[in-house]
Write a protein that holds these residues in place. Structure first.
Motif, PDB file in Angstrom:
ATOM      1  N   GLY A 171       0.818  -1.212   0.000  1.00 56.13           N
ATOM      2  CA  GLY A 171       0.000   0.000   0.000  1.00 56.13           C
ATOM      3  C   GLY A 171       0.848   1.256   0.000  1.00 56.13           C
ATOM      4  O   GLY A 171       0.506   2.254  -0.644  1.00 56.13           O
ATOM      5  N   GLY A 172       1.987   1.211   0.724  1.00 55.95           N
ATOM      6  CA  GLY A 172       2.888   2.361   0.754  1.00 55.95           C
ATOM      7  C   GLY A 172       3.490   2.656  -0.607  1.00 55.95           C
ATOM      8  O   GLY A 172       3.655   3.820  -0.990  1.00 55.95           O
ATOM      9  N   THR A 173       3.825   1.596  -1.347  1.00 56.17           N
ATOM     10  CA  THR A 173       4.358   1.785  -2.702  1.00 56.17           C
ATOM     11  C   THR A 173       3.325   2.467  -3.600  1.00 56.17           C
ATOM     12  O   THR A 173       3.653   3.374  -4.379  1.00 56.17           O
ATOM     13  CB  THR A 173       4.762   0.426  -3.305  1.00 56.17           C
ATOM     14  OG1 THR A 173       5.787  -0.161  -2.494  1.00 56.17           O
ATOM     15  CG2 THR A 173       5.271   0.578  -4.724  1.00 56.17           C
ATOM     16  N   ALA A 174       2.072   2.033  -3.481  1.00 52.73           N
ATOM     17  CA  ALA A 174       0.999   2.642  -4.287  1.00 52.73           C
ATOM     18  C   ALA A 174       0.809   4.114  -3.902  1.00 52.73           C
ATOM     19  O   ALA A 174       0.659   4.991  -4.776  1.00 52.73           O
ATOM     20  CB  ALA A 174      -0.297   1.862  -4.098  1.00 52.73           C
ATOM     21  N   LEU A 175       0.812   4.403  -2.596  1.00 51.56           N
ATOM     22  CA  LEU A 175       0.667   5.788  -2.144  1.00 51.56           C
ATOM     23  C   LEU A 175       1.825   6.663  -2.644  1.00 51.56           C
ATOM     24  O   LEU A 175       1.615   7.798  -3.099  1.00 51.56           O
ATOM     25  CB  LEU A 175       0.619   5.840  -0.610  1.00 51.56           C
ATOM     26  CG  LEU A 175      -0.711   5.491   0.060  1.00 51.56           C
ATOM     27  CD1 LEU A 175      -0.533   5.422   1.570  1.00 51.56           C
ATOM     28  CD2 LEU A 175      -1.790   6.509  -0.293  1.00 51.56           C
TER      29      LEU A 175
END
Length: 526
Positions: free
Chosen positions: A362-366
């Motif tokens: 999720g952090g990569t997507a954000l």
């Protein structure tokens, strides 16, 4: 063939009810969907507070129990040791269905909260909403979910392995409701029905994501026919796995799932924004701790809105609905562990892994949306099942990652359904630890059927409705299990640990030394 299970009223009642719901949903999908929506709105609007309070009480109870003198009691004899090594045990915990939900929501949830902020006063699609999104995602996948599984598993494991009784919900509640057969049959039947609904939600989510992934990777349209085909393939696979027994099929696949998830996690971390991932993980842990009580008891009676109902209350209801299954399965694979070890293992290790997963994927997507101008959040808002695959578009080896993700979802589905059929078969054969294969097949078929009907009647919304409505009465059972465990422990002799014995021996030696010194001083004075 042993057909005694057919004469078990729990099996008959629950199977007929589930089959009836499946037929109704297939014949009248529109009416089925409308009734489900009415029940969903009524439940969330009138009883959301009850879900939140019940889960918070369970967390406080388990935390207190873990640090109390009762924490040294084993789920089994005092000299008994765990049946499974630590890594296998953790892998089997993931097999209980946790993995399917995490793969589905690991990217979808933080991106959804980033796109539409959960808190009034925080502007959506900003740095602030990204921070709130990560912290709230940690909260939803943290200790609260696993506390629900933990209380059910603890009571069942205590009775099953410590007291040598069957692992049924009704038996766990005997200290409060007695042993009336009609009452026990009603409790167990409802537990089975709620469990099937909760599992069908997880299976349905996994199928939706698989079909969405297939559309991304291959020239295949995401239609109900494809979803039905996936359900059939998964059914065949988990029936083959179920025939091998608990120590082979589920154990092997559990290790495979956990190993593959760790590989994917490591890959994302290596090629992703490492510093951002580590910093967002650390910050989100702090936000999670700081806001834990606030989020745990958050409702919206003043400003209005349905965000808490659609997210937190749905999560708790979904978890409660399938807690009889996960709790019974966790108890089954935790034989020989102490209460303290059980609570710590169940409430800490899976949530930590979940937070690492969310922070990494999720952090990569954000990071991509905030810094690289991608539009992953918009794609997720349009189609929630696309979250993981939309993120893969901005990573190296997109095609390979997508195929591996589909395989991971598939194996998680198989192990979840396999362990579910085992527990459902056990629950409907008077707690038999080795239920007949035919009973597993029956529940495997009914579970697949109800998942297919819910997808046909309304997709993700119908799945959420089914779990939430079926969980409401079982939420009361959770609180009763807390009181039941208190009554059981009050009658249990406290286990003396080897460390306690050594400490007592040391104290005894010190007392003797002091007594000798005192007697010598007195002798000199005389």
């Amino acid at each position: 063939m042993d057909k005694r299970f057919l004469r078990n009223p729990v099996f008959s009642i629950s199977a007929v009810v589930i089959l009836g719901l499946a037929v109704l949903g297939a014949v009248m999908p529109e009416q089925f969907g409308k009734v489900a929506n009415v029940l969903y709105s009524f439940t969330t609007a009138k009883f959301g507070w009850f879900y939140l309070l019940a889960v918070f009480i369970v967390i406080l109870f388990l935390a207190g129990l873990a640090i109390s003198k009762y924490g040294a009691i084993r789920l089994g004899g005092d000299e008994e040791r765990p049946d499974y090594p630590f890594f296998t045990w953790i892998g089997m915990l993931f097999s209980a269905g946790f993995g399917v939900g995490l793969v589905f929501w690991g990217v979808a949830e933080p991106m959804s909260h980033y796109y539409t902020s959960p808190l009034t006063g925080v502007e959506s699609q900003t740095v602030d909403s990204a921070r709130v999104a990560m912290g709230y995602s940690f909260f939803h996948w943290g200790i609260s979910q696993w506390a629900i599984f933990g209380i059910v598993g603890l009571v069942i494991g205590f009775l099953q392995f410590r007291k040598k009784k069957d692992g049924l919900i009704s038996t766990a509640m005997e200290p409060l409701v007695g042993s009336n057969k009609i009452v026990k049959t009603g409790i167990d039947s409802f537990a089975v029905i709620a469990t099937v609904m909760g599992i069908a939600t997880s299976v349905g989510m996994g199928v939706l994501q698989m079909s969405g992934g297939l559309e991304y990777v291959f020239p295949v349209q995401n239609t109900f026919l494809i979803q039905l085909l996936i359900i059939f393939v998964v059914f065949v696979a988990y029936m083959l796995s179920a025939s091998t027994g608990l120590s082979k099929g589920i154990a092997y696949l559990g290790n495979f799932n956990l190993g593959m998830a760790l590989v994917m996690l490591a890959f994302f971390f290596i090629v992703g924004p490492k510093v951002f991932i580590l910093e967002s993980f650390t910050l989100a842990i702090g936000d999670y701790i700081n806001n834990f009580i606030r989020y745990s008891l958050r409702l919206q009676p003043y400003q209005g809105g349905t965000w808490v109902q659609e997210w937190t209350i749905f999560y708790w209801a979904w978890t409660i609905a399938w807690s009889p299954f996960v709790g019974a399965f966790v108890a089954r694979v935790s034989k020989g562990r102490t209460i303290r070890e059980f609570i710590a293992g169940v409430m800490i290790i899976p949530p930590v892994f979940a937070c690492m997963w969310i922070a990494t994927l999720g952090g990569t997507a954000l990071y991509n949306d905030l810094n690289n101008g991608t539009h992953i959040a918009e794609a997720v808002d349009a189609e929630v099942t696309s979250a993981v695959f939309e993120t893969f578009k901005h990573m190296p080896f997109t095609g390979l990652l997508s195929v591996l993700a589909i395989i991971l979802i598939f194996t998680f589905l198989v192990t979840s359904a396999d362990s579910a059929t085992y527990i459902l078969a056990s629950m409907t054969t008077k707690g038999n630890l080795f239920p007949p294969l035919i009973v597993k097949v029956v529940w495997g078929f009914l579970m697949s059927a109800i998942a297919a009907v819910l997808l046909y009647a309304g997709g993700l919304e119908a799945l959420q409705t089914a779990s939430l409505v079926s969980a409401l009465p079982f939420t009361l059972f959770l609180l009763l299990l807390v009181f039941s465990m208190v009554k059981l422990l009050k009658k249990e002799p406290i286990t003396v640990r080897p460390t306690d014995i050594r400490r007592f021996e040391h104290i005894e030696k010190e007392v003797k030394k002091r007594a000798k010194k005192k007697s010598r001083r007195e002798a000199k004075m005389e």
